[in-house]
Design an enzyme around this catalytic site. Structure first.
Site, PDB file in Angstrom:
ATOM      1  N   THR A  27     -63.894  -9.523 -76.150  1.00 21.32           N
ATOM      2  CA  THR A  27     -63.614  -9.726 -77.574  1.00 21.32           C
ATOM      3  C   THR A  27     -62.785  -8.522 -78.031  1.00 21.32           C
ATOM      4  O   THR A  27     -62.690  -7.536 -77.319  1.00 21.32           O
ATOM      5  CB  THR A  27     -64.904  -9.803 -78.425  1.00 21.32           C
ATOM      6  OG1 THR A  27     -65.568  -8.523 -78.389  1.00 21.32           O
ATOM      7  CG2 THR A  27     -65.841 -10.891 -77.925  1.00 21.32           C
ATOM      8  N   ALA A  56     -67.376  -5.494 -76.065  1.00 27.64           N
ATOM      9  CA  ALA A  56     -67.434  -5.381 -77.529  1.00 27.64           C
ATOM     10  C   ALA A  56     -66.732  -4.088 -77.919  1.00 27.64           C
ATOM     11  O   ALA A  56     -67.088  -3.010 -77.425  1.00 27.64           O
ATOM     12  CB  ALA A  56     -68.888  -5.367 -77.991  1.00 27.64           C
ATOM     13  N   VAL A  82     -68.809  -1.420 -73.464  1.00 24.92           N
ATOM     14  CA  VAL A  82     -68.212  -0.834 -74.671  1.00 24.92           C
ATOM     15  C   VAL A  82     -66.699  -0.700 -74.484  1.00 24.92           C
ATOM     16  O   VAL A  82     -66.230  -0.048 -73.560  1.00 24.92           O
ATOM     17  CB  VAL A  82     -68.831   0.552 -74.977  1.00 24.92           C
ATOM     18  CG1 VAL A  82     -68.159   1.178 -76.196  1.00 24.92           C
ATOM     19  CG2 VAL A  82     -70.341   0.441 -75.167  1.00 24.92           C
ATOM     20  N   LYS A  83     -65.971  -1.360 -75.399  1.00 20.48           N
ATOM     21  CA  LYS A  83     -64.518  -1.369 -75.290  1.00 20.48           C
ATOM     22  C   LYS A  83     -63.932  -0.260 -76.167  1.00 20.48           C
ATOM     23  O   LYS A  83     -64.265  -0.157 -77.353  1.00 20.48           O
ATOM     24  CB  LYS A  83     -64.014  -2.742 -75.740  1.00 20.48           C
ATOM     25  CG  LYS A  83     -62.732  -3.188 -75.092  1.00 20.48           C
ATOM     26  CD  LYS A  83     -62.469  -4.641 -75.453  1.00 20.48           C
ATOM     27  CE  LYS A  83     -61.148  -5.135 -74.977  1.00 20.48           C
ATOM     28  NZ  LYS A  83     -60.781  -6.403 -75.595  1.00 20.48           N
ATOM     29  N   LEU A  84     -63.060   0.543 -75.558  1.00 20.80           N
ATOM     30  CA  LEU A  84     -62.479   1.702 -76.237  1.00 20.80           C
ATOM     31  C   LEU A  84     -60.963   1.651 -76.113  1.00 20.80           C
ATOM     32  O   LEU A  84     -60.447   1.316 -75.035  1.00 20.80           O
ATOM     33  CB  LEU A  84     -62.945   2.997 -75.547  1.00 20.80           C
ATOM     34  CG  LEU A  84     -64.456   3.242 -75.468  1.00 20.80           C
ATOM     35  CD1 LEU A  84     -64.746   4.274 -74.390  1.00 20.80           C
ATOM     36  CD2 LEU A  84     -64.972   3.721 -76.825  1.00 20.80           C
TER      37      LEU A  84
END
Ligand code: E4P
Length: 217
Positions: A27, A56, A82-84
């Protein structure tokens, strides 16, 4: 190659999951915004539908804030990645998460040098965007090739996720190069089924069968 769906839409996800070929979900803030539901809630619903990595993304831009936000996202479900963003702060947060054993997806990668930084920072996944490079007349697929070569040269374990895949050709090319994952919108996944000879062949099979047995019913 693992197939991820690039969506926050639950109906699309349910349809694709029923085919039994979806391994995970990505996402991004735009996709979450499109659904109009808070990220924590929407991502939790996604985790109920599919058992696989679910990315996310944080919306903070400073490392400290990203780390706080990332911890909150990671707590939603064990499958959250965890998307960074691939910024200086994003890479700093990624290094910290790697030390803690929190899995990350470093996104918005548009060059091999950026991908090297993500691997050095211990990213679990790096997301190079193929379609958006094609949009500015650069060959996006060449980026996937370069990253796979660089990671192979040094044995980096960061998974290469070919993102922004807009056509079945993109998907096939990413798989041919050896990307670990391809993420795509539902439309692209759905288009992968299509071949005129499949439709024509099926039509002929069914017609022949019906003709042969029509008067024996
Ligand atoms: C990846 O994680 C991104 O969400 C996505 O692939 C972006 O694709 P787009 O360029 O089609 O928006």
């Amino acid at each position: 190659m693992k197939i991820f769906l690039d969506t926050a839409n639950l109906d699309e996800l349910k349809k694709a999951v029923a085919w039994g070929i979806v391994d995970g979900v990505t996402t991004n803030p735009s996709l979450i915004a499109k659904e109009g539901i808070a990220i924590e809630e929407q991502v939790a619903r996604i985790c109920d539908i599919i058992d696989g990595d679910i990315s996310a993304e944080v919306v903070s831009t400073e490392a400290k804030e990203m780390i706080i936000e990332g911890h909150k996202l990671a707590k939603i479900h064990k499958n959250i990645v965890v998307k960074l963003p691939l910024t200086r702060d994003g890479i700093e947060a990624c290094s910290e998460f790697a030390k803690e054993g929190v899995r990350t997806n470093v996104t918005l990668c548009f060059s091999p040098a950026q991908a090297l930084l993500a691997a050095k920072a211990g990213a679990y996944i790096v997301s190079p965007f193929v379609g958006r490079l094609d949009d500015i007349a650069q060959l996006g697929m060449e980026l996937i090739e370069s990253i796979c070569t660089i990671y192979g040269n040094y044995g980096y374990t960061t998974q290469v996720l070919a993102a922004s895949l807009r056509s079945p050709l993109h998907v096939a090319q990413a798989a041919e190069i050896g990307a670990d994952i391809g993420t795509m919108p539902f439309k692209t996944l759905d288009m992968m089924f299509n071949h005129p000879l499949t439709d024509k062949g099926l039509e002929i099979f069914l017609k022949d069968y019906a003709k042969a047995f029509a008067d024996k019913k």
